[in-house]
Design an enzyme around this catalytic site. Sequence first.
Site, short mmCIF file in Angstrom:
data_model
loop_
_atom_site.label_atom_id
_atom_site.label_comp_id
_atom_site.label_asym_id
_atom_site.label_seq_id
_atom_site.Cartn_x
_atom_site.Cartn_y
_atom_site.Cartn_z
N HIS A 195 8.35 69.19 34.97
CA HIS A 195 8.73 69.59 36.33
C HIS A 195 10.18 70.05 36.39
O HIS A 195 11.02 69.65 35.58
CB HIS A 195 8.50 68.43 37.31
CG HIS A 195 9.36 67.23 37.03
ND1 HIS A 195 10.69 67.16 37.38
CD2 HIS A 195 9.07 66.05 36.44
CE1 HIS A 195 11.18 66.00 37.02
NE2 HIS A 195 10.23 65.30 36.43
N GLU A 198 4.93 60.12 35.29
CA GLU A 198 6.11 59.73 34.53
C GLU A 198 5.98 58.27 34.11
O GLU A 198 5.22 57.49 34.68
CB GLU A 198 7.36 59.95 35.40
CG GLU A 198 8.68 59.51 34.78
CD GLU A 198 9.00 60.20 33.47
OE1 GLU A 198 8.33 59.88 32.46
OE2 GLU A 198 9.93 61.03 33.44
N TRP A 215 16.28 63.18 42.30
CA TRP A 215 16.89 62.05 41.59
C TRP A 215 17.39 62.44 40.21
O TRP A 215 18.29 61.78 39.69
CB TRP A 215 15.91 60.88 41.53
CG TRP A 215 15.90 60.10 42.81
CD1 TRP A 215 16.35 60.50 44.04
CD2 TRP A 215 15.41 58.76 42.98
NE1 TRP A 215 16.17 59.52 44.96
CE2 TRP A 215 15.60 58.43 44.34
CE3 TRP A 215 14.83 57.83 42.12
CZ2 TRP A 215 15.22 57.19 44.85
CZ3 TRP A 215 14.47 56.60 42.64
CH2 TRP A 215 14.66 56.28 43.99
#
Length: 247
Positions: A10, A88, A15
């Site tokens: 991605h 993730e 963040w």
Amino acid sequence: MTHTLILLRHGESEWNAKNLFTGWVDVNLTEKGRAEAVRGGELMREAGVLPDVVHTSVQRRAINTACLALDAADRHWIPVRRSWRLNERHYGALQGKNKKETLEAYGEEQFMLWRRSFDVPPPPIEEDSEFSQFGLPQYAGLGDDMPHTECLKDVIARFLPYWESDIVPDLRAGHTVLIAAHGNSLRALVKHLDGISDEDIAGLNIPTGMPLVYELDDDFRPTVPHGRYLDPEAAAAAAAAVANQGR
């Protein structure tokens, strides 16, 4: 016969930009990340490496990357399949913590064990933490599979069954497959494909928004080890930046 597999991490997330451990926290892309996703799709279109089917996680930063890249490649109409198994790595109690501050608090050795070792997970997250995913509807059916923390070994254990049951059949059917996922879920797959040792995998960094293409033989092993980035110079520079996170 060879089978074409495209891996795409991605684009930069909110963040990533703040240098925070993200894991299963469902943050969105930054404007830079959206541009990276679009550029990834443009690179696929320019190279003529066009997917027929997409597999992605249930996290918005990967899903949105897939959508943006497909639109840029004029492949917005192909099937997109989602699975939590492509999520993730769960960073446990580190989720939401600043990487630089964590490095300073625990030291280089412990920081790198948590961040890059094969089989050392961070401390588990509390189920009532603001950064926990317990109780979210997208994970309602996981039961005992719902993690409190993970190491890369755990990610491999959840990813590979999906690889065998869902992705390999698409490749075997002659489809060009795009996996739009995350740094550690893609590291898990690359470790499997390239036979990277438990020790050496610590040095592998996958940059955001850079398509990595593998040609696989009939045993689904790479014909060229480590694949090829469609923009190798930019990918090398971006991977070096990933390696330096926390500093």
